[in-house]
Design a protein around this motif. Structure first.
Motif, PDB file in Angstrom:
ATOM      1  N   LEU A   1       0.832  -1.202   0.000  1.00  0.00           N
ATOM      2  CA  LEU A   1       0.000   0.000   0.000  1.00  0.00           C
ATOM      3  C   LEU A   1       0.862   1.247   0.000  1.00  0.00           C
ATOM      4  O   LEU A   1       0.546   2.248  -0.655  1.00  0.00           O
ATOM      5  CB  LEU A   1      -0.928  -0.004   1.214  1.00  0.00           C
ATOM      6  CG  LEU A   1      -2.157  -0.899   1.090  1.00  0.00           C
ATOM      7  CD1 LEU A   1      -2.963  -0.861   2.389  1.00  0.00           C
ATOM      8  CD2 LEU A   1      -3.034  -0.431  -0.057  1.00  0.00           C
ATOM      9  N   GLY A   2       1.955   1.184   0.754  1.00  0.00           N
ATOM     10  CA  GLY A   2       2.834   2.358   0.803  1.00  0.00           C
ATOM     11  C   GLY A   2       3.400   2.673  -0.566  1.00  0.00           C
ATOM     12  O   GLY A   2       3.379   3.834  -1.017  1.00  0.00           O
ATOM     13  N   ILE A   3       3.878   1.614  -1.235  1.00  0.00           N
ATOM     14  CA  ILE A   3       4.452   1.861  -2.574  1.00  0.00           C
ATOM     15  C   ILE A   3       3.372   2.401  -3.510  1.00  0.00           C
ATOM     16  O   ILE A   3       3.580   3.358  -4.262  1.00  0.00           O
ATOM     17  CB  ILE A   3       5.072   0.559  -3.121  1.00  0.00           C
ATOM     18  CG1 ILE A   3       6.320   0.213  -2.300  1.00  0.00           C
ATOM     19  CG2 ILE A   3       5.398   0.690  -4.587  1.00  0.00           C
ATOM     20  CD1 ILE A   3       6.892  -1.133  -2.637  1.00  0.00           C
ATOM     21  N   GLY A   4       2.171   1.786  -3.397  1.00  0.00           N
ATOM     22  CA  GLY A   4       1.067   2.258  -4.242  1.00  0.00           C
ATOM     23  C   GLY A   4       0.745   3.711  -3.947  1.00  0.00           C
ATOM     24  O   GLY A   4       0.559   4.529  -4.852  1.00  0.00           O
ATOM     25  N   PHE A   5       0.715   4.031  -2.668  1.00  0.00           N
ATOM     26  CA  PHE A   5       0.383   5.403  -2.281  1.00  0.00           C
ATOM     27  C   PHE A   5       1.413   6.381  -2.793  1.00  0.00           C
ATOM     28  O   PHE A   5       1.097   7.424  -3.376  1.00  0.00           O
ATOM     29  CB  PHE A   5       0.286   5.465  -0.756  1.00  0.00           C
ATOM     30  CG  PHE A   5      -0.180   6.774  -0.215  1.00  0.00           C
ATOM     31  CD1 PHE A   5      -1.514   7.133  -0.304  1.00  0.00           C
ATOM     32  CD2 PHE A   5       0.711   7.660   0.384  1.00  0.00           C
ATOM     33  CE1 PHE A   5      -1.946   8.335   0.203  1.00  0.00           C
ATOM     34  CE2 PHE A   5       0.284   8.862   0.883  1.00  0.00           C
ATOM     35  CZ  PHE A   5      -1.054   9.208   0.794  1.00  0.00           C
ATOM     36  N   ALA A   6       2.661   5.996  -2.575  1.00  0.00           N
ATOM     37  CA  ALA A   6       3.735   6.883  -3.039  1.00  0.00           C
ATOM     38  C   ALA A   6       3.654   7.064  -4.545  1.00  0.00           C
ATOM     39  O   ALA A   6       3.779   8.188  -5.068  1.00  0.00           O
ATOM     40  CB  ALA A   6       5.089   6.299  -2.647  1.00  0.00           C
TER      41      ALA A   6
ATOM     42  N   LEU B   1       1.039   6.749  -6.532  1.00  0.00           N
ATOM     43  CA  LEU B   1      -0.127   7.543  -6.932  1.00  0.00           C
ATOM     44  C   LEU B   1       0.063   9.010  -6.612  1.00  0.00           C
ATOM     45  O   LEU B   1      -0.151   9.882  -7.464  1.00  0.00           O
ATOM     46  CB  LEU B   1      -1.378   7.018  -6.220  1.00  0.00           C
ATOM     47  CG  LEU B   1      -1.981   5.750  -6.818  1.00  0.00           C
ATOM     48  CD1 LEU B   1      -3.071   5.224  -5.899  1.00  0.00           C
ATOM     49  CD2 LEU B   1      -2.562   6.065  -8.184  1.00  0.00           C
ATOM     50  N   VAL B   2       0.464   9.290  -5.365  1.00  0.00           N
ATOM     51  CA  VAL B   2       0.604  10.695  -4.969  1.00  0.00           C
ATOM     52  C   VAL B   2       1.739  11.350  -5.736  1.00  0.00           C
ATOM     53  O   VAL B   2       1.606  12.492  -6.233  1.00  0.00           O
ATOM     54  CB  VAL B   2       0.830  10.781  -3.446  1.00  0.00           C
ATOM     55  CG1 VAL B   2       1.138  12.210  -3.048  1.00  0.00           C
ATOM     56  CG2 VAL B   2      -0.395  10.283  -2.713  1.00  0.00           C
ATOM     57  N   GLY B   3       2.832  10.593  -5.875  1.00  0.00           N
ATOM     58  CA  GLY B   3       3.956  11.163  -6.638  1.00  0.00           C
ATOM     59  C   GLY B   3       3.540  11.474  -8.064  1.00  0.00           C
ATOM     60  O   GLY B   3       3.788  12.571  -8.580  1.00  0.00           O
TER      61      GLY B   3
ATOM     62  N   GLY C   1       0.560  11.913  -9.183  1.00  0.00           N
ATOM     63  CA  GLY C   1      -0.439  12.992  -9.185  1.00  0.00           C
ATOM     64  C   GLY C   1       0.235  14.337  -9.048  1.00  0.00           C
ATOM     65  O   GLY C   1      -0.052  15.283  -9.795  1.00  0.00           O
ATOM     66  N   ILE C   2       1.178  14.426  -8.108  1.00  0.00           N
ATOM     67  CA  ILE C   2       1.859  15.704  -7.900  1.00  0.00           C
ATOM     68  C   ILE C   2       2.656  16.080  -9.133  1.00  0.00           C
ATOM     69  O   ILE C   2       2.632  17.234  -9.603  1.00  0.00           O
ATOM     70  CB  ILE C   2       2.750  15.619  -6.656  1.00  0.00           C
ATOM     71  CG1 ILE C   2       1.895  15.639  -5.398  1.00  0.00           C
ATOM     72  CG2 ILE C   2       3.738  16.771  -6.620  1.00  0.00           C
ATOM     73  CD1 ILE C   2       2.679  15.422  -4.137  1.00  0.00           C
ATOM     74  N   ALA C   3       3.333  15.085  -9.687  1.00  0.00           N
ATOM     75  CA  ALA C   3       4.152  15.372 -10.875  1.00  0.00           C
ATOM     76  C   ALA C   3       3.275  15.908 -12.001  1.00  0.00           C
ATOM     77  O   ALA C   3       3.618  16.873 -12.685  1.00  0.00           O
ATOM     78  CB  ALA C   3       4.869  14.092 -11.311  1.00  0.00           C
ATOM     79  N   ARG C   4       2.110  15.294 -12.178  1.00  0.00           N
ATOM     80  CA  ARG C   4       1.220  15.760 -13.238  1.00  0.00           C
ATOM     81  C   ARG C   4       0.681  17.148 -12.942  1.00  0.00           C
ATOM     82  O   ARG C   4       0.634  18.009 -13.813  1.00  0.00           O
ATOM     83  CB  ARG C   4       0.034  14.795 -13.373  1.00  0.00           C
ATOM     84  CG  ARG C   4       0.312  13.606 -14.264  1.00  0.00           C
ATOM     85  CD  ARG C   4      -0.847  12.623 -14.145  1.00  0.00           C
ATOM     86  NE  ARG C   4      -2.135  13.277 -14.301  1.00  0.00           N
ATOM     87  CZ  ARG C   4      -2.689  13.553 -15.487  1.00  0.00           C
ATOM     88  NH1 ARG C   4      -2.068  13.188 -16.601  1.00  0.00           N
ATOM     89  NH2 ARG C   4      -3.838  14.173 -15.568  1.00  0.00           N
TER      90      ARG C   4
ATOM     91  N   THR D   1       1.765  19.538 -10.940  1.00  0.00           N
ATOM     92  CA  THR D   1       2.664  20.680 -10.721  1.00  0.00           C
ATOM     93  C   THR D   1       3.672  20.817 -11.860  1.00  0.00           C
ATOM     94  O   THR D   1       4.733  21.411 -11.692  1.00  0.00           O
ATOM     95  CB  THR D   1       3.410  20.522  -9.387  1.00  0.00           C
ATOM     96  OG1 THR D   1       4.163  19.324  -9.455  1.00  0.00           O
ATOM     97  CG2 THR D   1       2.446  20.444  -8.234  1.00  0.00           C
TER      98      THR D   1
ATOM     99  N   LEU E   1       4.093  24.389 -12.478  1.00  0.00           N
ATOM    100  CA  LEU E   1       4.097  25.215 -11.269  1.00  0.00           C
ATOM    101  C   LEU E   1       5.073  26.375 -11.443  1.00  0.00           C
ATOM    102  O   LEU E   1       6.261  26.170 -11.652  1.00  0.00           O
ATOM    103  CB  LEU E   1       4.513  24.340 -10.085  1.00  0.00           C
ATOM    104  CG  LEU E   1       4.184  24.911  -8.705  1.00  0.00           C
ATOM    105  CD1 LEU E   1       2.662  24.975  -8.524  1.00  0.00           C
ATOM    106  CD2 LEU E   1       4.818  24.042  -7.648  1.00  0.00           C
TER     107      LEU E   1
ATOM    108  N   THR F   1       8.779  20.577  -8.415  1.00  0.00           N
ATOM    109  CA  THR F   1       8.139  19.265  -8.357  1.00  0.00           C
ATOM    110  C   THR F   1       8.995  18.260  -7.603  1.00  0.00           C
ATOM    111  O   THR F   1       8.484  17.416  -6.880  1.00  0.00           O
ATOM    112  CB  THR F   1       7.872  18.766  -9.784  1.00  0.00           C
ATOM    113  OG1 THR F   1       7.134  19.759 -10.468  1.00  0.00           O
ATOM    114  CG2 THR F   1       7.104  17.471  -9.763  1.00  0.00           C
TER     115      THR F   1
ATOM    116  N   THR G   1       5.188   8.972   2.710  1.00  0.00           N
ATOM    117  CA  THR G   1       4.830   7.558   2.589  1.00  0.00           C
ATOM    118  C   THR G   1       5.698   6.688   3.482  1.00  0.00           C
ATOM    119  O   THR G   1       5.211   5.760   4.140  1.00  0.00           O
ATOM    120  CB  THR G   1       4.986   7.114   1.137  1.00  0.00           C
ATOM    121  OG1 THR G   1       4.309   8.023   0.311  1.00  0.00           O
ATOM    122  CG2 THR G   1       4.433   5.721   0.946  1.00  0.00           C
TER     123      THR G   1
ATOM    124  N   VAL H   1       4.351   4.146   6.291  1.00  0.00           N
ATOM    125  CA  VAL H   1       4.686   2.722   6.391  1.00  0.00           C
ATOM    126  C   VAL H   1       5.341   2.434   7.732  1.00  0.00           C
ATOM    127  O   VAL H   1       5.084   1.406   8.368  1.00  0.00           O
ATOM    128  CB  VAL H   1       5.590   2.314   5.218  1.00  0.00           C
ATOM    129  CG1 VAL H   1       6.076   0.881   5.394  1.00  0.00           C
ATOM    130  CG2 VAL H   1       4.844   2.454   3.909  1.00  0.00           C
TER     131      VAL H   1
END
Lengths: 637, 297, 99
Positions: B113-118, B120-122, B124-127, B129, B132, C4, C15, C19
């Motif tokens: 889940l952590g890898i998935g979260f990272a 997804l969020v990474g 998402g942020i990259a897209r 910003t 920016l 970024t 994250t 964890v």
């Protein structure tokens, strides 16, 4: 009521509530007083009924002087709610007076008799308390001026009957018989209650005057429904087909109870109800014809079954069923038969009570043996009993110029006068019934008082004490004379004229003298047949097994119990079982299943609550991943 | 990004120095974070976290927030982490996590889940910003001539200006937290509940089998490690000697005399004390463990 | 080099902290992981403050630090009192509140 103005009561008539209050007070004292009243309880119980008889007699005498011969006693408002306004009032008119005298008269005699009969019973006080309760309820039944009061009395006598049948409740047979009587009565009571409901719903009143005055306004179907429901009630209480099966079983009670309740008074309440509701039945020929059919059918059933019974009380019980069938037949004939039916009711009250008391006396002397096959040759051992019983017997079979002859012939005549095929059929049934009556009663006489002595060694037949024989003698006199008195000396039709109107002079289909001769011949044939079958031969002590199907059927009461069981009891039990099953598995199953499913799933979900914070955090992270994924998916799209 | 930023005119171009700093300190911060999570000893975790925080503090400074960077280093890394270490020394010293995970699947699920979260969020942020802009804080906190006289003045102006109420409330929060900590850690003692020296001594000697310190490796020890149990004279491990502060682990021990090939082959090994025990290993009439006063407690 | 990278670094730190909260059982280490998460958020705030050219992000980061300090004080006090009664600093041992 028909054509007569009902006046408010004055004088002693205003105190006619004492008639009910006295026995009720007696019952209350005996029941609440407990063992303290043991020594004098029976005397008090007898005294209240005798006093009620005296009051009833005085009231009746006073009633003859009242114009219209009908008075009303307003007591108090019983039920007042919404549109329903039931006042507790008494109606003292010739019809009630007749019943009051019968109930208190025969009741007083039987109370006296019971003093001797129950002398050795520990619970004699309780017995008298119940008897008093019965008398009070029965008087309320016949004195009430509306159907609700009648219903209260109706239930009261049902209760007293139940208590008295089960008086020896230690015996399973008695307890069962009481339950059977109560349940079958209840079927009839439901009919009566429904009839009262319809009256109230349609007419807004339950008083006799109100209902009878406006019954003509109702639709034909409604009146027929009321009539049939009243008839159902009457059938239940009077042991008429198809609810006749409880009455013979009720003989498990003490014999005075059989004489008073199940021969003379309570079982005639059905006849009273139909006679009292004459205006209702006048308005509905359908219901009246049903009354006729039921009377005729019951008359035959009772007579046929009576022929094959060996238990002396059962024979008399089926005889009662049969005779009440006569009465139903009579009151079903309409105005022509009311007086005849009520006259037969009165004479029957005398001779059947006498017969039961005689049977009780025989049993008393024979050590409570009821099987006639173990009697025989008692005529010389119990002379008083034999004579009084014999007079009752002659009155019942219709020996000329005795009570039964006057009244039963009147019913047969009325049936024939009904006219047409219908009249011939009914008349024929009535004549046939008379012949059967002669047969079974002669059989009873022969088996009990004549022939060889068949009792065992330990039995020493002896005459009963005077306290028992005296009422029997009085009733025997009544059996002999009542018919003559009621038909010739004090014509009942004239006395009841305010109630049923002028007796119409019927066009006789057959001359009365011819009817009398034919009936007498048929009766003689019945007696002769009985002598041929029973009197000439040795009576086996045990009932023969190899008998014709007819006898077998008659012994089993024409399978009334079997029919009841297979038609109602078994399906009822199946239905109950099915309902219980559906309730347990279906309804409870759904409810419990839903609860169990919720409980199970919640406890299973509850397992997720491990108490480990890290597990919860993992769940949160999972949710966060989902949300983030959804956001990314949305923005990417 | 940089093209767009250049076109915007007011863009601040991120210089090479900052890029170098980021690429040096970013991995350090990451390594610190990973080390904190992965090291079994809580003390090590704390030290790893300190390195991450120091890196972040420098990154704040680089990102035109020198005051915040100073606070990060002084207050956070200094004060708060010291507090952590204090508590750690008080309670968590001997409670190193064991290797065995008690919750089934927790580690794997957390990692996945952590890898998935990272990811997804990474992603998402990259897209989000990609474009920016970098306005920079020169406008609000430039030196003399700007809107404020530097970062500290800018922060102070905002803090005692627009955010005054929040600032006061935060101060109240701190006081409440301090009082709360006092209440939580305060142990209520009834008068007279304090035990005397005599009672304490009694409780110590009657309540436990080891009123003294646990036995050390002793003269029969076969290893230097604190994780190895002490030895009884017959060579059996002394159960009471296991250190509770050290998790059980496999330790290389010297074999007992005469029992293994090395000794039998006559090879002498360094530090071996078994030579002195030579006769004892085979002795059958020596004192048996726990049978008398000769057995160490 | 764009901002970024800072943001992605902050996300990855966050994250890792998450964890860590999930896999560590020592309550104090769990606390440290939470501190790491707060720090990564602070980094994000500072980065955006720079991006938008306003000071507010930094102010909020300051507030986060203050609140974190307060939280640490109270949290460690709680850990202390739990340790006193249960002689354990493992979050798994505090599991009475369950089904």
């Amino acid at each position: 009521m028909t054509g007569s103005e009902t006046l408010p009561a004055d004088g002693l008539l205003a105190a006619s509530w004492l008639l009910i209050a006295l026995p009720l007070a007696g019952a209350a004292v005996l029941l609440l007083g407990g063992r303290r009243t043991d020594r004098w309880g029976h005397l008090l119980g007898t005294a209240t009924v005798v006093a009620a008889f005296v009051i009833g007699l005085l009231c009746t005498v006073q009633l003859t002087g009242v114009e219209g011969r009908s008075v009303q006693v307003e007591l108090f408002t019983f039920i007042q709610t919404g549109n329903l306004d039931v006042s507790a009032g008494l109606l003292f008119d010739p019809l009630s007076a007749l019943f009051v005298l019968l109930i208190t008269g025969v009741g007083a005699l039987i109370h006296v008799y019971s003093i001797g009969y129950m002398a050795h019973d520990n619970a004699r006080r309780r017995f008298f308390a119940y008897l008093n309760l019965f008398v009070a309820a029965m008087l309320l039944l016949v004195l009430g001026d509306n159907y609700v009061a009648l219903y209260v009395g109706w239930e009261g006598v049902g209760l007293a009957s139940y208590l008295l049948i089960a008086f020896w409740y230690q015996r399973p047979a008695a307890a069962t018989a009481a339950k059977k009587a109560f349940i079958m009565n209840r079927i009839g009571d439901v009919g009566l209650a429904l009839a009262i409901f319809i009256m109230f719903a349609q007419l807004g009143t339950t008083s006799y005057a109100g209902v009878h005055g406006s019954v003509g306004l109702l639709a034909g179907g409604t009146v027929t429904a009321i009539g049939l429901l009243l008839l159902l009630g009457a059938c239940g209480k009077s042991g008429q087909f198809p609810l006749q099966a409880w009455l013979p079983d009720a003989m498990e009670g003490p014999t005075p109870v059989s004489a008073l309740i199940h021969a003379a008074t309570m079982v005639t309440a059905g006849v009273y109800l139909i006679a009292r509701s004459a205006p209702v039945f006048d308005a509905t020929p359908t219901a009246r014809n049903v009354v006729l059919v039921i009377g005729a059918v019951t008359l035959l059933i009772g007579a046929i079954v009576g022929c094959a019974q060996d238990d002396i009380k059962k024979v008399l019980a089926y005889s009662t069923v049969s005779q009440i069938g006569y009465m139903f037949l009579a009151v079903g004939l309409g105005p022509a038969g009311y007086v005849a039916g009520l006259a037969h009711l009165l004479t029957h009250g005398f001779f059947k009570a006498g017969l039961f008391l005689g049977a009780g006396s025989v049993m008393h002397g024979m050590g409570d043996e009821t099987d006639m096959r173990r009697y025989g040759a008692l005529a010389t051992r119990m002379k008083v009993t034999f004579v009084t019983f014999g007079l009752g017997y002659l009155a019942l079979i219709g020996f000329p110029f005795l009570s039964g002859w006057w009244t039963k012939d009147a019913i047969i005549e009325a049936a024939l006068d009904h006219g047409g095929t219908w009249g011939w059929v009914l008349g024929g049934v009535a004549v046939l019934g008379a012949g059967l009556t002669a047969f079974y009663m002669t059989r009873l006489m022969l088996m009990t008082f004549f022939g060889q002595a068949r009792w065992g060694d330990g039995v020493h037949p002896h005459e009963s004490p005077p306290v028992m024989t005296a009422p029997m003698i009085v009733l025997a006199v009544g059996s002999v004379a009542a018919g003559f008195l009621l038909v010739q000396v004090f014509p009942l039709s004239g006395w009841l004229e305010p109630v049923f109107g002028e007796p119409a002079e019927a066009a006789h289909v057959v001359a009365p003298i011819v009817v009398s001769v034919v009936v007498t011949v048929v009766v003689a044939l019945g007696v002769l047949t009985a002598w041929l079958f029973v009197g000439r031969r040795e009576v086996p002590v045990t009932a023969p097994v190899r008998v014709s199907p007819v006898v077998r059927a008659a012994r089993r009461a024409l399978y009334a119990d079997t029919v009841n069981e297979s038609l109602f009891m078994r399906p009822g039990m199946w239905l109950t079982r099915a309902l219980v099953f559906v309730d347990n598995r279906g309804v409870d199953g759904v409810v419990n299943g839903a609860a169990a499913a919720l409980g199970g799933s919640s406890s299973r979900l509850g397992r997720a609550q491990t108490g480990f914070v890290r597990s919860y955090a993992l769940g949160m992270l999972g949710g966060a991943v989902l949300v983030a994924g959804a956001l990314v998916a949305v923005t990417a799209g | 990004m940089s093209v767009l930023a250049a076109a915007a005119g007011s863009e601040v171009v991120i210089g090479t120095g900052e890029t170098i700093v980021f690429w040096v300190l970013g991995p350090v911060a990451l390594a610190g974070a990973l080390g904190m999570v992965l090291s079994r000893n809580a003390m090590h975790s704390a030290l790893w976290l300190v390195s991450t925080m120091l890196s972040l503090g420098v990154l704040y400074v680089v990102q035109e927030a020198p005051f915040l960077g100073a606070v990060q280093i002084i207050v956070y890394t200094g004060a708060i982490m010291i507090l952590f270490l204090f508590v750690l020394m008080l309670v968590g010293r001997d409670s190193a996590d064991s290797v065995v995970e008690t919750l089934r699947g927790q580690r794997i699920a957390a990692t996945v889940l952590g890898i998935g979260f990272a990811a997804l969020v990474g992603a998402g942020i990259a897209r989000a910003t990609r474009d920016l802009p970098v306005v920079g804080l020169a406008g609000v906190q430039a030196g003399p001539g700007g809107a404020a006289d530097g970062n500290v003045e800018a922060v102070a102006a905002a803090l005692y200006g627009r955010y005054l109420l929040a600032f006061e409330v935060t101060g109240a929060l701190l006081i409440v937290a301090a009082v709360g900590a006092l209440v939580l850690t305060h142990v209520e003692r009834q008068p007279g509940e304090r035990r005397t020296q005599k009672e304490l001594s009694r409780a110590r000697f009657l309540g436990s089998d080891t009123p003294q310190t646990h036995p050390g490796p002793g003269v029969y020890a076969r290893a230097n490690s604190i994780a190895a149990p002490g030895r009884l004279p017959d060579g059996a491990p002394a159960p009471a000697s296991f250190s509770t502060g050290v998790e059980p682990q496999r330790v290389d021990e010297l074999p007992p005399t005469g029992s293994t090939g090395a000794e039998r082959a006559g090879i002498r090994h360094s530090g071996g004390t078994d030579a002195a025990l030579g006769t004892l290993g085979g002795a059958t009439n020596g004192p048996t463990p726990g049978s008398g006063s000769g057995a160490p407690r | 080099m764009t901002l970024t990278y800072y943001l992605v670094l902050a996300a990855v730190l966050f994250t890792i902290g998450t964890v860590g909260v999930l896999v560590r059982r020592n309550a104090i280490v769990v606390f440290m992981c939470i501190e790491l998460m707060l720090n990564s958020v602070n980094l994000t705030l500072v980065t955006f403050a720079r991006s938008t050219g306003t000071i507010d992000g930094q102010i909020i980061a300051l507030f986060v630090m203050v609140v974190a300090a307060a939280e640490v004080v109270v949290g460690l006090a709680i850990i202390m009192s739990i340790y006193r009664t249960r002689s354990s600093a493992s979050v798994d041992d505090v599991n009475l509140l369950k089904y």
